[in-house]
Design an enzyme around this catalytic site. Structure first.
Site, PDB file in Angstrom:
ATOM      1  N   PHE A 116     -13.137   2.210   7.303  1.00 33.13           N
ATOM      2  CA  PHE A 116     -12.256   1.643   6.174  1.00 33.13           C
ATOM      3  C   PHE A 116     -12.219   2.507   5.213  1.00 33.13           C
ATOM      4  CE2 PHE A 116     -10.442  -1.643   3.760  1.00 33.13           C
ATOM      5  CZ  PHE A 116      -9.610  -2.247   4.423  1.00 33.13           C
ATOM      6  N   VAL A 117     -10.925   2.785   4.646  1.00 33.17           N
ATOM      7  CA  VAL A 117     -10.596   3.576   3.586  1.00 33.17           C
ATOM      8  C   VAL A 117      -9.893   2.681   2.335  1.00 33.17           C
ATOM      9  CG1 VAL A 117     -10.869   5.863   4.643  1.00 33.17           C
ATOM     10  CG2 VAL A 117      -8.717   4.661   4.620  1.00 33.17           C
ATOM     11  N   ARG A 171      -6.563   0.004  -5.067  1.00 28.22           N
ATOM     12  CA  ARG A 171      -5.486   0.773  -4.914  1.00 28.22           C
ATOM     13  C   ARG A 171      -5.170   1.799  -5.782  1.00 28.22           C
ATOM     14  NH1 ARG A 171      -2.520  -2.702  -1.177  1.00 28.22           N
ATOM     15  NH2 ARG A 171      -2.660  -4.685  -1.267  1.00 28.22           N
ATOM     16  N   ASP A 205      -3.221   1.643  11.854  1.00 28.76           N
ATOM     17  CA  ASP A 205      -4.402   1.249  12.451  1.00 28.76           C
ATOM     18  C   ASP A 205      -4.202   0.793  13.694  1.00 28.76           C
ATOM     19  OD1 ASP A 205      -7.236   0.635  12.095  1.00 28.76           O
ATOM     20  OD2 ASP A 205      -6.630  -1.379  11.553  1.00 28.76           O
ATOM     21  N   GLY A 261       0.769  -1.181   0.159  1.00 26.04           N
ATOM     22  CA  GLY A 261       0.014  -0.028   0.145  1.00 26.04           C
ATOM     23  C   GLY A 261       0.628   1.506   0.019  1.00 26.04           C
ATOM     24  N   GLU A 290       4.803   4.628   5.539  1.00 29.36           N
ATOM     25  CA  GLU A 290       3.719   3.692   5.477  1.00 29.36           C
ATOM     26  C   GLU A 290       2.309   4.276   5.166  1.00 29.36           C
ATOM     27  OE1 GLU A 290       2.205   0.818   5.569  1.00 29.36           O
ATOM     28  OE2 GLU A 290       1.813  -0.100   7.534  1.00 29.36           O
ATOM     29  N   ASP A 291       1.474   3.663   4.863  1.00 27.67           N
ATOM     30  CA  ASP A 291       0.182   4.025   4.112  1.00 27.67           C
ATOM     31  C   ASP A 291      -0.890   4.587   5.308  1.00 27.67           C
ATOM     32  OD1 ASP A 291      -0.438   1.365   4.935  1.00 27.67           O
ATOM     33  OD2 ASP A 291      -1.108   0.898   2.948  1.00 27.67           O
ATOM     34  N   ASP A 308      -5.943  -1.010  -0.310  1.00 29.01           N
ATOM     35  CA  ASP A 308      -6.923  -1.954  -0.872  1.00 29.01           C
ATOM     36  C   ASP A 308      -7.980  -2.411   0.213  1.00 29.01           C
ATOM     37  OD1 ASP A 308      -4.980  -3.254   1.033  1.00 29.01           O
ATOM     38  OD2 ASP A 308      -6.015  -5.053  -0.112  1.00 29.01           O
TER      39      ASP A 308
HETATM   40  P1  IMP Z   1      -1.873  -2.205  11.553  1.00 34.39           P
HETATM   41  O1  IMP Z   1      -0.925  -3.271  11.983  1.00 34.39           O
HETATM   42  O2  IMP Z   1      -3.454  -2.653  12.458  1.00 34.39           O
HETATM   43  O3  IMP Z   1      -1.746  -0.856  12.064  1.00 34.39           O
HETATM   44  O4  IMP Z   1      -2.429  -2.168  10.024  1.00 34.39           O
HETATM   45  C1  IMP Z   1      -1.724  -1.537   9.136  1.00 34.39           C
HETATM   46  C2  IMP Z   1      -2.155  -2.151   7.863  1.00 34.39           C
HETATM   47  O5  IMP Z   1      -3.422  -2.464   7.818  1.00 34.39           O
HETATM   48  C3  IMP Z   1      -1.768  -1.186   6.871  1.00 34.39           C
HETATM   49  O6  IMP Z   1      -0.568  -1.042   6.285  1.00 34.39           O
HETATM   50  C4  IMP Z   1      -2.982  -1.422   5.994  1.00 34.39           C
HETATM   51  O7  IMP Z   1      -2.483  -2.415   4.985  1.00 34.39           O
HETATM   52  C5  IMP Z   1      -3.938  -2.223   6.610  1.00 34.39           C
HETATM   53  N1  IMP Z   1      -5.238  -1.255   6.827  1.00 34.39           N
HETATM   54  C6  IMP Z   1      -5.541  -0.801   8.087  1.00 34.39           C
HETATM   55  N2  IMP Z   1      -6.537   0.228   7.944  1.00 34.39           N
HETATM   56  C7  IMP Z   1      -6.847   0.183   6.731  1.00 34.39           C
HETATM   57  C8  IMP Z   1      -8.050   0.978   6.030  1.00 34.39           C
HETATM   58  O8  IMP Z   1      -8.746   1.643   6.592  1.00 34.39           O
HETATM   59  N3  IMP Z   1      -7.937   0.454   4.620  1.00 34.39           N
HETATM   60  C9  IMP Z   1      -7.099  -0.264   4.064  1.00 34.39           C
HETATM   61  N4  IMP Z   1      -6.083  -1.058   4.755  1.00 34.39           N
HETATM   62  C10 IMP Z   1      -6.069  -0.609   5.984  1.00 34.39           C
HETATM   63 MG    MG Z   2      -3.239  -3.709   3.239  1.00 38.88          MG
END
Ligand code: IMP
Ligand code: MG
Length: 167
Positions: free
Chosen positions: A146-147, A159, A97, A38, A93-94, A153
């Site tokens: 969720f975006v 994407r 979360d 992403g 990082e994109d 994606d």
């Molecule tokens: P974390 O480990 O929960 O912080 O997740 C981070 C990863 O989850 C990101 O790099 C994304 O790939 C995915 N992610 C988290 N939230 C979203 C969202 O709203 N849309 C799409 N991908 C997400």
């Molecule tokens: Mg992802």
């Protein structure tokens, strides 16, 4: 699908982040590490917003399956091509979360003894944080929705959207 952050807003904010990063870092290259897949779009634009030499590399981490919530499991699926010892590493990082992906990655990279290690994330959902992570550069804080788009994606789709949209 509703636009949450438009292409123009994204690009304007990336120019600001680029100027801030250029001002913060000492002279010399920044080793930008994008988390697949992403963050590739953000890496491409953020690297070109910097007026200094950069190196780019990619790291693969899987934390999500095909759904919209974290599995809590993290594993390295692709490693960097070269050593980052002594380098100024900026993880790109994109979206952050739960913070699980990033806290795992930062732990891995710290052991490789970079000179500095910081994070730039385009999006941050602070309400969802499970693991605390220090993020030096954030594009936008967004609500718990969720975006997709601009690299993000849902089950590998969307994407290539130019805007960030709520699914
Ligand atoms: P974390 O480990 O929960 O912080 O997740 C981070 C990863 O989850 C990101 O790099 C994304 O790939 C995915 N992610 C988290 N939230 C979203 C969202 O709203 N849309 C799409 N991908 C997400
Ligand atoms: Mg992802």
């Amino acid at each position: 699908m509703n636009v949450l952050i438009s292409e123009a807003q994204i690009q304007a904010r990336i120019r600001e982040l680029g100027a801030q990063i250029d001002a913060d870092y000492p002279a010399g290259p920044i080793y930008m590490v994008a988390i697949l897949k992403g963050a590739c779009f953000f890496l491409a634009d953020l690297s070109r917003a910097l007026k200094r030499p950069v190196r780019i590399d990619f790291i693969g981490i899987s934390s999500y399956g095909k759904g919209t919530s974290s599995s809590g499991e993290v594993k390295l699926t692709k490693d960097l091509d070269t050593s980052v010892e002594g380098a100024d590493v900026l993880v790109v990082e994109d979206i952050i979360d739960s913070g699980i992906t990033l806290s795992y990655l930062l732990h891995v990279l710290e052991q490789r003894k970079p000179r500095s290690l910081r994070v730039a994330a385009l999006l941050d959902k602070p309400e969802r944080r499970v693991r605390p992570v220090k993020v030096s550069y954030v594009g936008f804080q967004i609500p718990d929705k969720f975006v997709v788009g601009y690299g993000l994606d849902y089950a590998e789709d969307h994407r290539n959207l130019r805007d960030i949209c709520v699914l």
